[in-house]
Design a protein around this motif. Structure first.
Motif, mmCIF file in Angstrom:
data_model
loop_
_atom_site.group_PDB
_atom_site.id
_atom_site.type_symbol
_atom_site.label_atom_id
_atom_site.label_comp_id
_atom_site.label_asym_id
_atom_site.label_seq_id
_atom_site.Cartn_x
_atom_site.Cartn_y
_atom_site.Cartn_z
ATOM 1 N N ALA A 187 0.156 5.800 -30.300
ATOM 2 C CA ALA A 187 -0.231 5.377 -28.951
ATOM 3 C C ALA A 187 1.003 5.245 -28.056
ATOM 4 C CB ALA A 187 -0.988 4.057 -29.011
ATOM 5 N N GLY A 188 0.866 5.664 -26.810
ATOM 6 C CA GLY A 188 1.989 5.590 -25.877
ATOM 7 C C GLY A 188 2.129 6.866 -25.073
ATOM 8 N N THR A 189 3.286 7.037 -24.469
ATOM 9 C CA THR A 189 3.534 8.189 -23.601
ATOM 10 C C THR A 189 3.841 9.446 -24.415
ATOM 11 O OG1 THR A 189 4.400 6.731 -21.879
ATOM 12 C CG2 THR A 189 4.946 9.059 -21.704
ATOM 13 N N ALA A 190 3.305 10.572 -23.960
ATOM 14 C CA ALA A 190 3.551 11.864 -24.604
ATOM 15 C C ALA A 190 3.515 12.950 -23.533
ATOM 16 C CB ALA A 190 2.505 12.135 -25.674
ATOM 17 N N THR A 191 3.887 14.161 -23.917
ATOM 18 C CA THR A 191 3.772 15.299 -23.007
ATOM 19 C C THR A 191 2.817 16.325 -23.614
ATOM 20 O OG1 THR A 191 5.669 16.466 -23.978
ATOM 21 C CG2 THR A 191 6.103 15.010 -22.094
ATOM 22 N N ILE A 192 2.108 17.035 -22.745
ATOM 23 C CA ILE A 192 1.185 18.068 -23.183
ATOM 24 C C ILE A 192 1.497 19.350 -22.428
ATOM 25 C CG2 ILE A 192 -0.580 17.357 -21.506
ATOM 26 C CD1 ILE A 192 -2.694 18.240 -23.568
ATOM 27 N N GLN A 193 1.442 20.466 -23.134
ATOM 28 C CA GLN A 193 1.699 21.763 -22.514
ATOM 29 C C GLN A 193 0.786 22.810 -23.153
ATOM 30 O OE1 GLN A 193 5.709 23.455 -22.936
ATOM 31 N NE2 GLN A 193 5.590 24.264 -20.866
ATOM 32 N N ILE A 194 0.254 23.705 -22.335
ATOM 33 C CA ILE A 194 -0.631 24.760 -22.813
ATOM 34 C C ILE A 194 0.032 26.113 -22.587
ATOM 35 C CG2 ILE A 194 -1.882 24.972 -20.615
ATOM 36 C CD1 ILE A 194 -4.458 25.383 -22.328
ATOM 37 N N THR A 215 4.273 35.566 -23.481
ATOM 38 C CA THR A 215 3.791 34.190 -23.472
ATOM 39 C C THR A 215 3.860 33.612 -22.065
ATOM 40 O OG1 THR A 215 4.646 33.859 -25.723
ATOM 41 C CG2 THR A 215 4.066 31.882 -24.483
ATOM 42 N N TYR A 216 2.761 33.007 -21.635
ATOM 43 C CA TYR A 216 2.721 32.286 -20.352
ATOM 44 C C TYR A 216 2.553 30.804 -20.673
ATOM 45 C CZ TYR A 216 1.454 31.105 -15.511
ATOM 46 O OH TYR A 216 1.422 30.557 -14.244
ATOM 47 N N LYS A 217 3.533 29.979 -20.285
ATOM 48 C CA LYS A 217 3.484 28.539 -20.530
ATOM 49 C C LYS A 217 3.174 27.793 -19.244
ATOM 50 C CE LYS A 217 6.472 27.906 -24.566
ATOM 51 N NZ LYS A 217 7.628 27.151 -25.111
ATOM 52 N N GLY A 218 2.234 26.853 -19.323
ATOM 53 C CA GLY A 218 1.913 26.018 -18.177
ATOM 54 C C GLY A 218 2.909 24.882 -18.016
ATOM 55 N N ARG A 219 2.589 23.971 -17.098
ATOM 56 C CA ARG A 219 3.470 22.828 -16.844
ATOM 57 C C ARG A 219 3.493 21.862 -18.028
ATOM 58 N NH1 ARG A 219 0.856 19.552 -13.367
ATOM 59 N NH2 ARG A 219 -1.055 20.543 -14.132
ATOM 60 N N LYS A 220 4.582 21.120 -18.157
ATOM 61 C CA LYS A 220 4.608 19.977 -19.071
ATOM 62 C C LYS A 220 4.093 18.769 -18.312
ATOM 63 C CE LYS A 220 8.431 21.312 -22.133
ATOM 64 N NZ LYS A 220 9.793 20.952 -22.585
#
Length: 227
Positions: A187-194, A215-220
């Protein structure tokens, strides 16, 4: 004991330098040179990075350093050789996924290949938390999965490492983040990227062939992991 330790270190050193040894392309039959390309656009940094690796015969063969006049370039710019990694790379601003990588062998033959001009993909605006209490339904911004494509979502936490989720069903425009992996996140802060990925055989190559991965990476995006 000291003698055994010394011998062990010597053997490791020999194995290391043997593994790192690279061949020069002038010493290789040019039809045995396998080409592997990676083109990646990262929306977060708005940059395209390109990597080119040449090997003997196949994807796990000995790495090759090109001997002039053999060379490789991207979108008209010469790619730089990184001796430690045994590969060529190049970076430029903006999305250049569909630009050409051109390889010239020692005999002057030219092979041009381009990355995939794929649909963009991103985390939807407004996503700020994910619960680990069950499977999480995550739609994305961008086109559905096309044939041969893979979509990956990576969640990275400062204490729990990272978890990756994969979808590859053609036509899908969402991914299920399964609870089995989510519950390992703290639990807590994390980053997600697609990201969206497409890999294919080279359209122009010598007899050894090769592959190119786009590869196309979206925002973090920063999110909160809730338990």
């Amino acid at each position: 004991m000291k003698r055994i330790t010394t011998l062990g270190i010597a053997m490791v050193s020999v194995l290391f330098f043997t593994a790192c040894k690279k061949e020069n392309s002038i010493n290789i039959d040019q039809n045995r040179i396998y080409s592997n390309y990676e083109v990646e656009y990262d929306q977060h940094s708005n940059r395209t990075s390109v990597k080119a690796t040449f090997r003997v015969d196949h994807n796990s063969g000995q790495k090759i350093e090109l001997t002039y006049p053999s060379r490789v370039g991207f979108d008209g710019e010469t790619m730089s050789y990184r001796k430690l990694m045994g590969q060529y790379d190049f970076n430029r601003p903006g999305n250049a996924l569909s630009r050409s990588i051109i390889y010239y062998d020692i005999d002057g033959k030219e092979f041009s290949n381009s990355g995939q001009n794929m649909s963009g993909i991103d985390i939807p605006v407004g996503l700020n938390s994910i619960s680990t209490g069950g499977n999480f339904f995550l739609p994305w911004v961008g086109g559905p999965i096309a044939s041969g494509e893979t979509v990956r979502v990576t969640i990275s936490g400062s204490q729990s490492g990272s978890k990756t989720f994969i979808a590859n069903q053609v036509g899908a425009n969402y991914i299920i983040l399964d609870q089995y992996k989510l519950q390992d996140l703290v639990a807590g802060t994390a980053t997600i990227q697609i990201e969206r990925e497409f890999s294919q055989s080279l359209s122009q190559s010598n007899l050894a062939g090769g592959r190119i991965k786009s590869t196309y990476k979206g925002r973090k995006v920063t999110i909160n992991i809730l338990q």
